[in-house]
Motif scaffolding. Structure first.
Motif, short mmCIF file in Angstrom:
data_model
loop_
_atom_site.label_atom_id
_atom_site.label_comp_id
_atom_site.label_asym_id
_atom_site.label_seq_id
_atom_site.Cartn_x
_atom_site.Cartn_y
_atom_site.Cartn_z
N UNK A 1 0.83 -1.19 0.09
CA UNK A 1 0.09 0.13 0.07
C UNK A 1 1.07 1.41 0.29
N UNK A 2 0.30 1.94 -0.95
CA UNK A 2 1.51 3.45 -0.59
C UNK A 2 0.36 4.77 -0.27
N UNK A 3 -0.60 4.54 0.11
CA UNK A 3 -1.76 5.35 0.45
C UNK A 3 -1.99 5.29 1.66
N UNK A 4 -2.52 6.40 2.85
CA UNK A 4 -3.36 5.26 4.17
C UNK A 4 -4.78 5.39 3.75
N UNK A 5 -5.35 4.58 4.01
CA UNK A 5 -7.38 3.44 3.55
C UNK A 5 -7.96 5.12 4.07
N UNK A 6 -7.94 5.84 3.01
CA UNK A 6 -9.49 6.03 3.17
C UNK A 6 -10.87 6.71 4.13
N UNK B 1 -7.61 6.54 -4.60
CA UNK B 1 -7.08 7.85 -4.03
C UNK B 1 -5.91 8.10 -4.86
N UNK B 2 -5.02 7.17 -4.81
CA UNK B 2 -3.88 6.93 -5.29
C UNK B 2 -3.91 7.32 -6.87
N UNK B 3 -4.24 6.60 -7.70
CA UNK B 3 -4.19 6.29 -9.14
C UNK B 3 -5.41 6.95 -9.68
#
Lengths: 300, 300
Positions: free
Chosen positions: B15-20, B293-295
């Motif tokens: 995972x590259x971002x936190x879970x929204x 949210x990342x891509x």
């Protein structure tokens, strides 16, 4: 002339015509692409083609290298076979400069090999996306640039570069040029004897407007390759091709469009399929000849 | 707001971002197409979407029928969810008149269901070649004619028909309309509120000139669906789709083109994949939110 036993490969599809014997004039343009009988080495493929009464063979670089280039040329000449094409140059999409230079050198060698084997048609597989690279437009531009860079050497050796547009199923990992229209957009920057296109029914059967594009291709057609699109798609996408008649391709309409374009050359049967590879080569050639005279030849 | 545990589905991709968390404004246009969590029934999918903080859901007719149309509408309303689309009408390519009449009636019902569920977008899967039929051009014409025949009823019910061009991998058995250009050629015979197009990255990522076609589509875009093209292609071609980021699709470029077209609607995540279906739905939604949210979201 003795008839080959009628065993269809893959089994289960009834034969609808007798097996054409050597000397049958309907075989005059039929070529065995040697990947159809992948278990055969070059010597076996040549002998098999001759025994089946075929006038031509489509060669691959790896089995040619295994036999040696000079021996390969001597064998096909002694057998009286035409070399309908050499597969394959290409894999043009690397972004790393050193890799691109290596690919260019390898493609120059492929041109030389085609010239030395006496074929005018070098099949170019464009190549896929480099690992981790998602810029498809960029890869397509690099492929076009690499082809342009190869043209002078091909002209010098009298070899026509044949861009092979590939079914989008391979767009990521094998061929970023996905339609005949797109291949022609690239080829038309050059003279027809410099850069042409390879028509493969598996790759192009679905393309909207493909008959118009075939007419547009005209004298740029350097190879016509036939095999079928079968469903359900076999588990290994690289081995998903079927024997003509076993799938969904309309060989009548496609072949008529190729004939109307004036294409005078050989028709290669090129099938990547585990079931066909597992069958005895002479049975595969028997099926291939029957399906060709039934489905393709009448429309040429 | 509590963070969902970070477990990526399929596993192995960091995972590259936190879970929204629910309430995160970046989720304001994210919709769960319920085929992404195929093991969930409608009630579970609604509850899962709400728990994940999603504002919208893409429904399928079969699970809706199982729950009952009135109950389905009540559940989504009570949950405060938008219905971003209904999948699916279509399968328009039969040549037998009785079958065509049955398909037309079924599509009228699909229009009614879309209207009753409060969505304006009915996704149309064109359908494949009838068994033994190799006339692809004919099947494409029949699909266009069947869409035309459905328009008056759709207009009456305030539903826009969304033609979904499908990756050529499905041209034989599922969707004879293979490119966005081809879908627009059909749609443009009608007003934009009558017939639009569904953009699915899996189906269209490879299309030469697709960004130009997205601009051409403009207000005709009735749904934007995202998932990835992964290699090697999974053995079952129908379950070959990947989680965003696991494959070769350039979501940046594609999403920017969709945004530039002015599309104001929801972004559905629709993934057919056995590995994802086997994972717990809440983990799938966690991964899906992070990847979105990342891509995707930054480029909308």
């Amino acid at each position: 002339m003795t008839a080959t036993a009628v065993v269809d490969v893959p089994s289960g599809t009834p034969a609808r015509v007798d097996t054409p014997a050597p000397g049958d004039p309907r075989l005059a343009r039929l070529s065995l692409n040697q990947r159809t009988t992948a278990e055969w080495n070059l010597r076996e493929a040549i002998d098999g083609a001759v025994a089946a009464g075929l006038p031509a063979i489509g060669l691959w670089r790896e089995p040619v290298a295994e036999a040696g280039l000079a021996a390969a040329r001597r064998w096909v000449d002694d057998a009286g076979l035409r070399v309908s094409s050499l597969c394959r140059g290409g894999f043009f999409t690397a972004s790393d400069p050193a890799e691109r230079a290596r690919a260019h050198e390898d493609n120059r060698r492929a041109v030389d090999e085609a010239a030395e084997l006496g074929t005018k048609s070098l099949v170019l597989v464009p190549g896929g996306l480099p690992p981790g690279d998602r810029d498809l437009s960029g890869a397509r531009i690099r492929a076009a640039e690499a082809i342009a860079a190869l043209v002078p050497h091909a002209v010098e050796r009298g070899v026509t570069l044949g861009i092979e547009p590939m079914n989008p199923i391979y767009a990521a990992d094998r061929g970023v040029i996905s339609t005949l229209a797109q291949a022609l957009d690239i080829a038309e920057s050059f003279a027809p004897h410099e850069v042409g296109v390879v028509l493969d029914t598996f790759h192009l059967w679905w393309e909207p407007g493909v008959h118009t594009q075939i007419a547009r291709a005209g004298e740029r057609i350097v190879s016509y390759q036939v095999c079928d699109w079968i469903t359900p798609l076999p588990a290994d996408a690289l081995l998903a091709r079927g024997m003509m008649g076993d799938g969904h391709v309309d060989f009548t309409a496609f072949t008529r469009a190729v004939a109307a374009s004036g294409y005078p050359g050989d028709v290669e049967v090129e099938i990547f399929n585990a079931e066909i590879w597992a069958a005895p080569g002479d049975q595969v050639l028997g099926t291939m000849k029957r399906r060709y005279v039934e489905l393709v030849h009448p429309h040429l």
